[in-house]
Design a protein around this motif. Sequence first.
Motif, short mmCIF file in Angstrom:
data_model
loop_
_atom_site.label_atom_id
_atom_site.label_comp_id
_atom_site.label_asym_id
_atom_site.label_seq_id
_atom_site.Cartn_x
_atom_site.Cartn_y
_atom_site.Cartn_z
N VAL A 158 -2.24 -5.78 3.88
CA VAL A 158 -3.51 -6.30 3.39
C VAL A 158 -3.94 -7.48 4.25
CG1 VAL A 158 -4.67 -7.43 1.45
CG2 VAL A 158 -3.12 -5.53 1.03
N ILE A 206 -8.79 -10.00 1.00
CA ILE A 206 -8.95 -9.68 -0.42
C ILE A 206 -10.16 -10.42 -0.94
CG2 ILE A 206 -7.85 -9.63 -2.69
CD1 ILE A 206 -5.17 -10.03 -1.25
N VAL A 241 -9.18 -5.23 0.42
CA VAL A 241 -9.09 -5.01 -1.03
C VAL A 241 -10.19 -5.78 -1.74
CG1 VAL A 241 -7.62 -5.23 -3.07
CG2 VAL A 241 -6.59 -4.72 -0.86
N GLU A 242 -10.75 -5.16 -2.76
CA GLU A 242 -11.74 -5.82 -3.61
C GLU A 242 -11.38 -5.55 -5.07
OE1 GLU A 242 -16.61 -6.15 -4.14
OE2 GLU A 242 -15.72 -5.04 -2.47
N ILE A 248 -1.01 -2.55 -5.93
CA ILE A 248 -1.86 -3.74 -5.92
C ILE A 248 -2.31 -4.08 -7.34
CG2 ILE A 248 -4.09 -4.64 -5.15
CD1 ILE A 248 -3.71 -2.98 -2.59
N LEU A 263 -5.61 -3.33 5.52
CA LEU A 263 -6.27 -2.95 4.28
C LEU A 263 -7.21 -4.06 3.85
CD1 LEU A 263 -3.34 -1.49 2.14
CD2 LEU A 263 -5.00 -0.23 3.50
N SER A 274 -10.81 6.00 0.47
CA SER A 274 -9.89 5.10 -0.22
C SER A 274 -8.47 5.28 0.29
CB SER A 274 -9.93 5.36 -1.72
OG SER A 274 -9.02 4.51 -2.41
N LEU A 330 -2.77 1.65 -4.20
CA LEU A 330 -3.71 1.07 -5.16
C LEU A 330 -3.00 0.65 -6.45
CD1 LEU A 330 -6.99 3.19 -4.97
CD2 LEU A 330 -6.69 0.78 -4.40
N ALA A 348 -9.79 -0.27 -2.38
CA ALA A 348 -9.26 -0.69 -1.09
C ALA A 348 -9.63 0.35 -0.04
CB ALA A 348 -7.75 -0.88 -1.16
#
Length: 397
Positions: A270, A273, A238-239, A211, A236, A202, A208, A229
């Motif tokens: 990022v 996403i 991201v979810e 975000i 990056l 991570s 984190l 992430a």
Amino acid sequence: MPDDPVQRTAIYSLLLNIFLVGAKLVLSELSGSLSLRADAIHSMVDVLASLALIVGLVISTRKSENFPYGLYKVENVVSVAISILLFLSAYEIVMAALRGEQIFLTYSGWQLLAVMALVPIPFIFGRYQIRIGERFGSPSMIADGAQHQADVLTSSIVLIAFLGQMAGVQLDRVAAVVIALFVIRAGWDILESGMRVLLDASVDRETLERIRSIIEEAPEVVSVKEVVARNSGRYLFVEANLVFRLRDLQRAHASATRIEESIKREVPAVDRIIIHYEPMARSFVRYAVPLADPAGDVGTHFGESPYFAILDIDNVERKVKRQEIVANPYLGLEKGKGIKVAELLLKHKPDIVLTKESLRGRGPGYAFAEAGVETLQIQTDSLKELIDDLLRGQQLA
């Protein structure tokens, strides 16, 4: 010359390493220094590492059907390759030290000055590389910068060995072994960093949390279930799993797109996403009501009401779970009070806004509708009477 600052800096690194190799090889041949020859070998490995860095940076930007997520991790593979090359360099240095003949050498003054001149060059350029790597989030550039900074240590040790020789102390072979230890340490740090990304570790907690806070600021978001992430090269992925107050899929999709744009704007590293969202499922409804005074008289004008009541009404147990009075800090504004108040209330994430005046076709009404907040026009004069109606489940409009 490439327009990408990272690729351009990588080319500078290659040219610098070629220069350092040439300078050190010439000086080692002229002086016969084993430690300087070992340092030249190390710089020769740096040339190969710089070539690998440039290839990695170019390949990492490519996408194909076989690699739909891109080849960003090639940068991390390159950084791991650089670490392996560092270990090989350390091995060559140790072998050269063990097999070299014990010869007492004397150096001329200009050779000493040349070695002294070489010391600060990789340090200055290494700092520049790390700054570029951090700015654009390139792990391989940071790795190459760290490698150049390691070169400062090895070049300094060579300089000490030169000074020792001039003072009559044999330090050349010892210096060569010490150089190998520094190289191994630098290689291990780079290897650890690269492997963390390749194994999908991570990202740091601070990123984190940043975000998550961007997501939570969106008025249509009721709660954030999870945000994860991972690094992929300098980028990056991201979810996020979110709960929306919206039930209309088209509006929910538009809201998710706005959240993605906000994250990319605030966190440029990022690249992609993925937002999973679901409608809220809870037993209470949050209302916002304008008040004319703290006593509980319902305000007649939305933007000019000095207070607002925030109510959580439990529809199952039929009771008030929470009640809060919020002051209106925008009373003194001549224009735009309604929009400012709407933005203030959206931070409290109401489900329904109850007002005596209609907000349809006005700025606040559009703001609430965009966030999925329902607006209802009421005729009730007091907050107590309104709460009683809500608890009885009475139709308000």
